[in-house]
Design a protein around this motif. Structure first.
Motif, PDB file in Angstrom:
ATOM      1  N   THR A 177      -7.148   2.076  -7.152  1.00  0.00           N
ATOM      2  CA  THR A 177      -8.025   2.734  -6.172  1.00  0.00           C
ATOM      3  C   THR A 177      -8.408   4.247  -6.882  1.00  0.00           C
ATOM      4  OG1 THR A 177      -6.954   1.659  -4.369  1.00  0.00           O
ATOM      5  CG2 THR A 177      -8.366   3.778  -3.939  1.00  0.00           C
ATOM      6  N   PHE A 180     -11.218   3.675  -9.544  1.00  0.00           N
ATOM      7  CA  PHE A 180     -12.326   3.444  -8.562  1.00  0.00           C
ATOM      8  C   PHE A 180     -12.764   4.679  -8.095  1.00  0.00           C
ATOM      9  CE2 PHE A 180     -14.704   1.394  -5.035  1.00  0.00           C
ATOM     10  CZ  PHE A 180     -15.414   0.381  -5.777  1.00  0.00           C
ATOM     11  N   GLN A 329     -16.674  -2.843  -5.805  1.00  0.00           N
ATOM     12  CA  GLN A 329     -15.420  -3.468  -5.217  1.00  0.00           C
ATOM     13  C   GLN A 329     -15.398  -4.944  -5.030  1.00  0.00           C
ATOM     14  OE1 GLN A 329     -13.425  -0.977  -2.409  1.00  0.00           O
ATOM     15  NE2 GLN A 329     -12.053  -2.848  -1.808  1.00  0.00           N
ATOM     16  N   ILE A 346      -7.304  -3.874  -6.313  1.00  0.00           N
ATOM     17  CA  ILE A 346      -8.745  -3.771  -5.493  1.00  0.00           C
ATOM     18  C   ILE A 346      -8.971  -5.401  -4.631  1.00  0.00           C
ATOM     19  CG2 ILE A 346     -11.001  -3.581  -5.795  1.00  0.00           C
ATOM     20  CD1 ILE A 346      -9.682  -1.091  -6.679  1.00  0.00           C
TER      21      ILE A 346
END
Length: 395
Positions: A177, A180, A329, A346
């Protein structure tokens, strides 16, 4: 590098109804997500909790909260949302910090990413960080765009905000995360036309730091090795990935059906989470995979169209970021399940079990639909097409 932006200044005059096609795409993805949980988790729910609908019920309860926020963001004046951004960002960061200092924190596999909620539910604050970061950056870049003197413009606060959000996520040992969120932040700098040299110092620090985090944690190195050598470690780090590939292959062209034959997904640990797409593939086959990407593509088309046509810069930037979070995602998750990327944490938006994910995803979709209140009007006198937006009498 020349600056550019996808936003074009247009007059703001009327509001129109929300994009019903966008609404349909959201409801379609959510509905198939619930359906997939129903198909894939019955046996596991029965074994673990003596309730074949255990996971479906939990997702429906979380979805109820999500739809409250969904409609709330649709019918809340954008100006009110902008005034609440500071509160949303601060609350997001505080919730992340609470995973370290609060008795409500939950530790799983050495990571502290969750907070206990009533009813046995948990909340993962890093999901909220994604949305709050998008709103913060969109609001900041919009304000910077209104400054006439170029010498007075700066992106220091935006880089600082991005660093804080990324650091609190990494501190929870939520590596995937964190990476990301970093990429989404850089994407926002890119599409808003900021000079990429401003983000260069952040990149110089971030890349070595991310590499160091991979090296220091042995399981991350093992995941990379397992991805490079997918046929090895069948009973270890590659067990879940190999089981997912077998489930996908078992689906064939038309799938094994929703009532029988779903034997492969039973061998995937916690199939309701990051590997739910393997269950969908086994049940629906290659045709189902194509159908899923068609739904995702339709969602992306309507979402990005909304952002590109919106005449109000803050809404356009925010909508673009929200759509990008959900689409990127989704692509990352499906690539992991298909073996194209190393295993990550994810999940698959709308499909994977996760109260935090579905709540924040529906909230972002509500914001996108609020942004879609645009009307394309052809001016008869000039022959030009203009896009307008105006305040609405909200519920």
């Amino acid at each position: 590098m020349e600056q550019f932006t996808f936003y074009a200044n247009r007059p703001s005059e009327n509001y129109n109804k929300i994009d019903m096609w966008m609404m349909a795409s959201v409801l379609l993805l959510w509905g198939f997500g619930i359906f997939t949980l129903f198909v894939c988790t019955q046996n596991y729910g029965l074994r673990q909790f003596n309730d074949s609908l255990y996971f479906v019920k939990r997702q429906l309860i979380s979805s109820l909260i999500g739809f409250i926020l969904f409609f709330g963001f649709i019918f809340t004046d954008i100006r009110i949302i902008r005034k609440m951004i500071a509160v949303i960002v601060i609350v997001s960061i505080i919730l992340c910090l609470m995973t370290f200092i609060s008795p409500l924190a939950i530790t799983r596999n050495g990571a502290r990413r969750w907070l206990k909620m009533p009813g046995g539910f948990t909340f993962q604050p890093s999901e909220l960080i994604k949305f709050s970061l998008i709103l913060f950056l969109a609001n900041y870049f919009d304000k910077q765009e209104k400054i006439e003197n170029p010498e007075n413009k700066t992106v220091f606060q935006s880089v600082l905000g991005l660093c804080i959000c990324v650091c609190v996520v990494f501190a929870q040992k939520d590596f995937s995360t964190g990476v990301f969120v970093t990429l989404i932040g850089i994407l926002m700098f890119f599409v808003t036309g900021q000079k990429l040299l401003w983000i260069l110092p952040f990149g110089i620090i971030a890349l070595p730091a991310i590499s160091l985090m991979v090296v220091l944690e042995s399981f991350r190195i093992q995941r990379v090795i397992g991805w490079i050598r997918p046929d090895d470690f069948a009973s270890g780090i590659n067990y879940q990935a190999i089981a997912a590939k077998r489930a996908i292959s078992a689906g064939g062209l038309w799938g094994s059906g929703i009532g029988v034959g779903l034997s492969r997904i039973n061998s995937i640990p916690e199939v309701q989470a990051d590997y739910i797409f393997a269950g969908w593939s086994e049940a629906m086959g290659f045709a189902g995979v194509i159908a899923y990407f068609a739904m995702l593509s339709f969602f992306a088309w309507r979402g990005y169209k909304t952002a590109l046509r919106c005449p109000e810069r803050f809404s356009a930037y925010s909508a673009f970021g929200c759509v990008s979070i959900i689409v990127l995602q989704s692509l990352v998750n499906t690539m992991v399940v298909g073996g194209l990327l190393p295993a990550t944490g994810i999940n698959l938006p709308f499909f994977s079990l996760g109260g935090s994910s579905i709540i924040v995803t529906l909230a972002m979709c509500g914001f996108i639909l609020n942004t879609s209140r645009c009307e394309k009007i052809s001016e008869k006198n000039t022959g030009r097409d203009e896009i307008y937006i105006d305040s609405l009498t909200y519920l």
